[in-house]
Scaffold this motif. Structure first.
Motif, PDB file in Angstrom:
ATOM      1  N   ASN A 181       0.821  -1.229   0.000  1.00 58.94           N
ATOM      2  CA  ASN A 181       0.000   0.000   0.000  1.00 58.94           C
ATOM      3  C   ASN A 181       0.844   1.263   0.000  1.00 58.94           C
ATOM      4  OD1 ASN A 181      -2.435  -1.501   0.193  1.00 58.94           O
ATOM      5  ND2 ASN A 181      -1.988  -1.802   2.367  1.00 58.94           N
ATOM      6  N   GLY A 182       1.963   1.191  -0.667  1.00 55.20           N
ATOM      7  CA  GLY A 182       2.785   2.394  -0.789  1.00 55.20           C
ATOM      8  C   GLY A 182       3.500   2.827   0.474  1.00 55.20           C
ATOM      9  N   GLU A 183       3.612   1.936   1.443  1.00 59.73           N
ATOM     10  CA  GLU A 183       4.311   2.282   2.688  1.00 59.73           C
ATOM     11  C   GLU A 183       5.757   2.687   2.441  1.00 59.73           C
ATOM     12  OE1 GLU A 183       2.335  -0.443   6.214  1.00 59.73           O
ATOM     13  OE2 GLU A 183       4.411  -0.762   5.609  1.00 59.73           O
ATOM     14  N   THR A 184       6.235   3.645   3.216  1.00 62.17           N
ATOM     15  CA  THR A 184       7.640   4.045   3.153  1.00 62.17           C
ATOM     16  C   THR A 184       8.167   4.161   4.582  1.00 62.17           C
ATOM     17  OG1 THR A 184       7.238   6.411   3.355  1.00 62.17           O
ATOM     18  CG2 THR A 184       7.120   5.496   1.127  1.00 62.17           C
ATOM     19  N   PRO A 185       9.469   4.292   4.715  1.00 61.34           N
ATOM     20  CA  PRO A 185      10.012   4.495   6.071  1.00 61.34           C
ATOM     21  C   PRO A 185       9.402   5.735   6.717  1.00 61.34           C
ATOM     22  CG  PRO A 185      11.775   3.927   4.567  1.00 61.34           C
ATOM     23  CD  PRO A 185      10.539   4.108   3.727  1.00 61.34           C
ATOM     24  N   ILE A 186       9.169   6.762   5.933  1.00 60.49           N
ATOM     25  CA  ILE A 186       8.611   7.985   6.507  1.00 60.49           C
ATOM     26  C   ILE A 186       7.162   7.780   6.935  1.00 60.49           C
ATOM     27  CG2 ILE A 186       7.976  10.387   6.007  1.00 60.49           C
ATOM     28  CD1 ILE A 186      10.473  10.457   4.163  1.00 60.49           C
ATOM     29  N   SER A 187       6.384   7.134   6.077  1.00 61.13           N
ATOM     30  CA  SER A 187       4.964   6.971   6.409  1.00 61.13           C
ATOM     31  C   SER A 187       4.764   6.045   7.606  1.00 61.13           C
ATOM     32  CB  SER A 187       4.189   6.432   5.204  1.00 61.13           C
ATOM     33  OG  SER A 187       4.444   5.062   5.026  1.00 61.13           O
ATOM     34  N   THR A 188       5.689   5.120   7.807  1.00 64.87           N
ATOM     35  CA  THR A 188       5.518   4.169   8.905  1.00 64.87           C
ATOM     36  C   THR A 188       6.377   4.500  10.113  1.00 64.87           C
ATOM     37  OG1 THR A 188       7.278   2.800   7.980  1.00 64.87           O
ATOM     38  CG2 THR A 188       5.029   2.223   7.371  1.00 64.87           C
ATOM     39  N   GLY A 189       7.396   5.335   9.892  1.00 69.42           N
ATOM     40  CA  GLY A 189       8.323   5.629  10.982  1.00 69.42           C
ATOM     41  C   GLY A 189       9.279   4.473  11.259  1.00 69.42           C
ATOM     42  N   LEU A 190       9.304   3.499  10.353  1.00 71.46           N
ATOM     43  CA  LEU A 190      10.204   2.364  10.538  1.00 71.46           C
ATOM     44  C   LEU A 190      11.547   2.622   9.875  1.00 71.46           C
ATOM     45  CD1 LEU A 190       7.979  -0.776   9.789  1.00 71.46           C
ATOM     46  CD2 LEU A 190       9.105  -0.220  11.956  1.00 71.46           C
ATOM     47  N   LYS A 191      12.598   2.026  10.440  1.00 72.21           N
ATOM     48  CA  LYS A 191      13.893   2.046   9.750  1.00 72.21           C
ATOM     49  C   LYS A 191      13.729   1.300   8.428  1.00 72.21           C
ATOM     50  CE  LYS A 191      18.176   1.283  11.596  1.00 72.21           C
ATOM     51  NZ  LYS A 191      18.691  -0.051  11.474  1.00 72.21           N
ATOM     52  N   GLY A 192      14.401   1.797   7.396  1.00 68.92           N
ATOM     53  CA  GLY A 192      14.227   1.222   6.067  1.00 68.92           C
ATOM     54  C   GLY A 192      14.502  -0.266   5.979  1.00 68.92           C
ATOM     55  N   ASP A 193      15.583  -0.712   6.644  1.00 74.76           N
ATOM     56  CA  ASP A 193      15.912  -2.135   6.570  1.00 74.76           C
ATOM     57  C   ASP A 193      14.847  -2.979   7.268  1.00 74.76           C
ATOM     58  OD1 ASP A 193      16.847  -0.780   8.855  1.00 74.76           O
ATOM     59  OD2 ASP A 193      18.272  -2.363   9.337  1.00 74.76           O
ATOM     60  N   LYS A 194      14.242  -2.398   8.309  1.00 73.85           N
ATOM     61  CA  LYS A 194      13.195  -3.132   9.031  1.00 73.85           C
ATOM     62  C   LYS A 194      11.946  -3.263   8.160  1.00 73.85           C
ATOM     63  CE  LYS A 194      15.558  -3.734  12.688  1.00 73.85           C
ATOM     64  NZ  LYS A 194      16.018  -2.646  13.535  1.00 73.85           N
ATOM     65  N   LEU A 195      11.614  -2.149   7.512  1.00 78.20           N
ATOM     66  CA  LEU A 195      10.434  -2.144   6.646  1.00 78.20           C
ATOM     67  C   LEU A 195      10.574  -3.193   5.540  1.00 78.20           C
ATOM     68  CD1 LEU A 195       7.745  -0.671   5.860  1.00 78.20           C
ATOM     69  CD2 LEU A 195       9.121   0.704   4.312  1.00 78.20           C
ATOM     70  N   VAL A 196      11.706  -3.161   4.861  1.00 79.63           N
ATOM     71  CA  VAL A 196      11.925  -4.115   3.772  1.00 79.63           C
ATOM     72  C   VAL A 196      11.959  -5.544   4.309  1.00 79.63           C
ATOM     73  CG1 VAL A 196      13.582  -4.881   2.017  1.00 79.63           C
ATOM     74  CG2 VAL A 196      13.084  -2.441   2.294  1.00 79.63           C
ATOM     75  N   GLY A 197      12.571  -5.720   5.463  1.00 81.44           N
ATOM     76  CA  GLY A 197      12.621  -7.035   6.099  1.00 81.44           C
ATOM     77  C   GLY A 197      11.229  -7.581   6.368  1.00 81.44           C
ATOM     78  N   ASN A 198      10.322  -6.707   6.780  1.00 79.45           N
ATOM     79  CA  ASN A 198       8.946  -7.144   7.025  1.00 79.45           C
ATOM     80  C   ASN A 198       8.307  -7.743   5.776  1.00 79.45           C
ATOM     81  OD1 ASN A 198       9.115  -6.257   9.621  1.00 79.45           O
ATOM     82  ND2 ASN A 198       7.988  -4.343   9.288  1.00 79.45           N
ATOM     83  N   TYR A 199       8.631  -7.155   4.627  1.00 85.09           N
ATOM     84  CA  TYR A 199       8.037  -7.683   3.398  1.00 85.09           C
ATOM     85  C   TYR A 199       8.698  -8.974   2.948  1.00 85.09           C
ATOM     86  CZ  TYR A 199       4.886  -3.911   3.410  1.00 85.09           C
ATOM     87  OH  TYR A 199       3.862  -3.090   3.802  1.00 85.09           O
ATOM     88  N   TYR A 200       9.948  -9.158   3.361  1.00 82.03           N
ATOM     89  CA  TYR A 200      10.600 -10.429   3.086  1.00 82.03           C
ATOM     90  C   TYR A 200       9.893 -11.542   3.866  1.00 82.03           C
ATOM     91  CZ  TYR A 200      14.293 -13.830   2.289  1.00 82.03           C
ATOM     92  OH  TYR A 200      14.999 -14.942   1.905  1.00 82.03           O
ATOM     93  N   VAL A 201       9.538 -11.204   5.098  1.00 80.50           N
ATOM     94  CA  VAL A 201       8.798 -12.155   5.928  1.00 80.50           C
ATOM     95  C   VAL A 201       7.403 -12.398   5.348  1.00 80.50           C
ATOM     96  CG1 VAL A 201       7.747 -12.505   8.217  1.00 80.50           C
ATOM     97  CG2 VAL A 201      10.063 -11.554   8.033  1.00 80.50           C
ATOM     98  N   LYS A 202       6.775 -11.297   4.918  1.00 78.47           N
ATOM     99  CA  LYS A 202       5.438 -11.381   4.335  1.00 78.47           C
ATOM    100  C   LYS A 202       5.433 -12.325   3.127  1.00 78.47           C
ATOM    101  CE  LYS A 202       1.151 -10.029   3.597  1.00 78.47           C
ATOM    102  NZ  LYS A 202       0.071 -10.388   4.553  1.00 78.47           N
ATOM    103  N   PHE A 203       6.461 -12.159   2.307  1.00 78.98           N
ATOM    104  CA  PHE A 203       6.578 -13.028   1.132  1.00 78.98           C
ATOM    105  C   PHE A 203       6.548 -14.481   1.557  1.00 78.98           C
ATOM    106  CE2 PHE A 203       8.835 -15.753  -1.737  1.00 78.98           C
ATOM    107  CZ  PHE A 203       8.435 -15.346  -3.004  1.00 78.98           C
ATOM    108  N   ASP A 204       7.350 -14.792   2.536  1.00 82.69           N
ATOM    109  CA  ASP A 204       7.484 -16.173   2.978  1.00 82.69           C
ATOM    110  C   ASP A 204       6.159 -16.727   3.495  1.00 82.69           C
ATOM    111  OD1 ASP A 204       9.580 -18.157   3.138  1.00 82.69           O
ATOM    112  OD2 ASP A 204       9.160 -18.197   5.287  1.00 82.69           O
ATOM    113  N   GLN A 205       5.410 -15.889   4.214  1.00 83.52           N
ATOM    114  CA  GLN A 205       4.106 -16.316   4.737  1.00 83.52           C
ATOM    115  C   GLN A 205       3.147 -16.686   3.608  1.00 83.52           C
ATOM    116  OE1 GLN A 205       2.738 -12.986   7.002  1.00 83.52           O
ATOM    117  NE2 GLN A 205       3.989 -13.502   8.817  1.00 83.52           N
ATOM    118  N   VAL A 206       2.986 -15.732   2.682  1.00 79.93           N
ATOM    119  CA  VAL A 206       2.035 -15.952   1.596  1.00 79.93           C
ATOM    120  C   VAL A 206       2.468 -17.145   0.733  1.00 79.93           C
ATOM    121  CG1 VAL A 206       0.954 -14.947  -0.455  1.00 79.93           C
ATOM    122  CG2 VAL A 206       1.436 -13.509   1.544  1.00 79.93           C
TER     123      VAL A 206
END
Length: 595
Positions: A181-206
């Motif tokens: 949904n267009g999330e960015t480090p700024i929009s979420t307040g997350l560190k960039g590596d953490k944000l991208v890491g979350n999607y790596y995990v998401k990939f694995d789940q799906v």
RNA sequence: GGCCCCGUAGUUCAAUUGAAUAGAAUAUCAGAUUUCGGCUCUGACGGUUACAGGUUUGAAUCCUGUCGGGGUCACCA
């Protein structure tokens, strides 16, 4: 001043000529520190000479000891226990040694760039997830080894290769594209590596869900893994990326830039840095070219499907794929290319790769391939293989959520340092900015020391409870000793410099500390030779223990009225402080003036 | 299964690469200080160095075998 070992060796050789009328091989002379339960400072092992002396071990030792005592100013006493000749060294040697090093700033360090240029590669993360505990061991080791080699006189180039492309990167990208949904480090307040890491995990789940669904439809596990829509999307994305698709490349650049920003902050906290960064996206094609250029190399061959291999069976290794049938490169191809570029750019004597021991085989193969390709410098490649870090619960597994995040862990250490320090309440008058710096240096000191004191080659257990302990063989214990010594030096207004204490009566406690200081240069040599920060860590702890013993059992130095003795002891304090500081520096640990 | 690495006090780690009675820390117990920072110092307790052979004047260390743990053997990185 000549090294004690050299002076003794010469005297011992002369003694053999005088007493037994025979020359001896210098390499046979084994000098070691006398164990503390015996009288003496240095011990000569006499067993190797029995063939020459034609006498028993005690008799031989006696004869040599007696001759040394009456003919060498250095030796003032001796005793023989079994085959060991314990020599007591004149304390004038030790006070003279202390006097000599008093003004040397980096005692133990070799002249800058007096030895070969070497390269140390470490960290080298993938850009699809944040750094974890394993990376901490890697970075602390790499950074420390680089400092040790530099202190040992080498010119050191610190590098890493960032694994910024490939199917694993595409996995995070696909997941972000579909579910982000267009999330960015700024929009979420997350560190960039953490944000991208979350999607790596998401990939694995799906992906797992899709596999399960396909299996339920009657497919085999293997088929399901290949046919799941998500993995197919990732593979298609990789193809598009490789063909230069602009939209995909744009997404790739954006997401990687988030990760880099996150890594930068993690590296800053760790206190590590690099002289040059390599990106796999730049080098992977070079490896491919190099392999094709060297197709005439002995034992390279092409299969019918067009894939390129090397046969290493003659060297008791396997056949190894170098280029896929579609012409794309694999992991080792990329490493071949990177190694060649590095040689062209830096022409180092040695290339040290700080990489976990699960890649032992990979590095054997890499060095061998490069040698077969005719690169003589490849003999300088050395894999600094380190053991994996286990948790009390067992192995770290990302799928089971037992991965210890690097940022979280470092912050936790700092917080603990803060709690303990505030409980002791010695810092009321300290500025809050200064306190922050202090808490970081204590917290990180504990962490770095905990990890580095273990022999790199060995697998180690990381127990969070033990790592925040500040007593015993720990970083903060050493830092605390340093702060105490500095406190004495401040209060006594000691300026240092060359002072005459040749007439001071040197006590055993004094000598014990001086002897420990004397070892420092050799300790650096040894740790550089073995690429082992653990040797520095254990030495620094021993120095601190000897110093604390000295400090406890010596009358208050500041009240000492004999000026020569006072100067001697303050010099001991000053040099101890300096060696602690330099030793800790080699581990990448700061030492505070107060704590 | 083939190849590689590792088994040391209850626990976490050492042992100058083949030398003396295998050392620290931690935990437990007992002590020290008219003292420069008690986050200090000193003791005690704790070991068949996984096991069995072998080499050597001498082995935790080198060799062989057994048992146990880990890693690796991808057109992944």
């Amino acid at each position: 001043m000549e090294k004690l070992e050299n002076l003794l060796s010469t005297a011992i050789k002369e003694a053999f000529v005088a007493v037994f009328e025979t020359g001896i091989d210098e390499k046979q002379i084994q000098l070691q520190k006398t164990r503390k339960e015996f009288e003496g400072d240095v011990t000569l092992v006499v067993f190797p000479f029995l063939r020459v002396t034609k006498k028993g071990p005690e008799q031989s030792g006696e004869a040599i000891g007696e001759h040394l005592k009456s003919n060498s100013d250095l030796v003032i006493g001796y005793n023989v226990v079994k085959g060991f000749l314990n020599l007591e060294i004149n304390s004038i040697y030790w006070s003279g040694f202390l006097n000599e090093i008093a003004e040397i700033e980096n005692f133990g360090f070799e002249a800058v760039n007096s030895k070969d240029r070497v390269m140390v590669e470490y960290s080298s993360p993938n850009t699809n997830k944040p750094l974890h505990l394993g990376h901490l061991r890697n970075n602390f080791l790499g950074n420390s080894v680089a400092r040790i080699l530099k202190a040992n006189g080498h010119e050191v180039v610190k590098v890493q290769i960032i694994n910024d492309r490939g199917i694993h990167i595409c996995k995070s990208m696909v997941a972000w594209q579909k579910y982000g949904n267009g999330e960015t480090p700024i929009s979420t307040g997350l560190k960039g590596d953490k944000l991208v890491g979350n999607y790596y995990v998401k990939f694995d789940q799906v992906y797992k869900e899709q596999i399960a669904a396909l299996v339920a439809e009657g497919k085999t596990e293997e088929e399901a893994k290949k046919q799941a829509p998500l993995i197919i999307e990732a593979q298609e994305m990789l193809l598009k990326w490789e063909s230069g698709d602009e939209a995909i490349n744009e997404l790739w650049r954006t997401m990687n830039s988030w990760v880099y920003k996150g890594f930068e902050s993690t590296y800053a906290t760790m206190g590590v840095d690099f002289d040059k960064l390599y990106y796999e996206s730049d080098t992977y094609l070079i490896g491919k070219d190099k392999v094709q250029e060297h197709m005439d190399t002995d034992s390279f061959y092409e299969k019918e499907d067009g894939s390129i291999w090397i046969n290493l069976e003659a060297d008791k290794l396997d056949n190894k794929l170098l280029l896929r049938s579609d012409g794309t490169s694999v992991y080792i191809t990329q490493d071949i290319g990177t190694a060649i570029i590095r040689e062209e750019e830096f022409a180092c004597k040695n290339y040290y790769y700080v990489v976990g021991n699960e890649q032992d085989y990979h590095f054997n193969v890499l060095a061998l391939i490069l040698q077969k390709m005719g690169f003589n410098w490849a003999k300088g490649i050395e894999h600094l293989s380190y053991g994996m870090v286990d948790l009390p619960s067992g192995k770290m597994k990302s799928r089971e959520g037992t991965v210890v995040d690097a940022d979280d862990l470092m912050l936790e250490m700092k917080t603990t340092a803060k709690e303990i320090s505030e409980e002791l309440g010695k810092l009321e008058d300290m500025e809050s900015v200064e306190k922050e710096t202090l808490f970081w240096s204590i917290g990180l000191g504990a962490l770095k020391y905990f990890i580095l004191k273990v022999d790199p080659k060995k697998r180690m257990l990381f127990d969070p409870k033990e790592s925040v302990d500040f007593n015993g063989n720990t970083g903060p214990f050493i830092q605390y000793t340093y702060a105490r010594v500095k406190s004495i030096l401040r209060k006594s207004n000691f300026k240092g410099g060359a002072l005459d204490f040749s007439n001071a009566a040197v006590d055993v406690e004094d000598v014990n500390v001086i002897k420990k200081l004397y070892d420092f240069p050799e300790v650096i040599n040894e740790s550089a030779a073995l690429k082992s920060p653990a040797i520095i860590a254990n030495y620094t702890y021993e120095l601190v223990k000897v110093f604390n013993h000295f400090y406890q059992n010596t009358p208050p130095i500041m009240k000492e009225e004999n000026e020569a003795i006072r100067n001697l002891r303050l010099t001991i304090c000053a040099k101890t402080a300096q060696v602690i500081s330099n030793g800790m520096y080699l581990l990448g640990i700061d030492v505070p003036e107060r704590m």
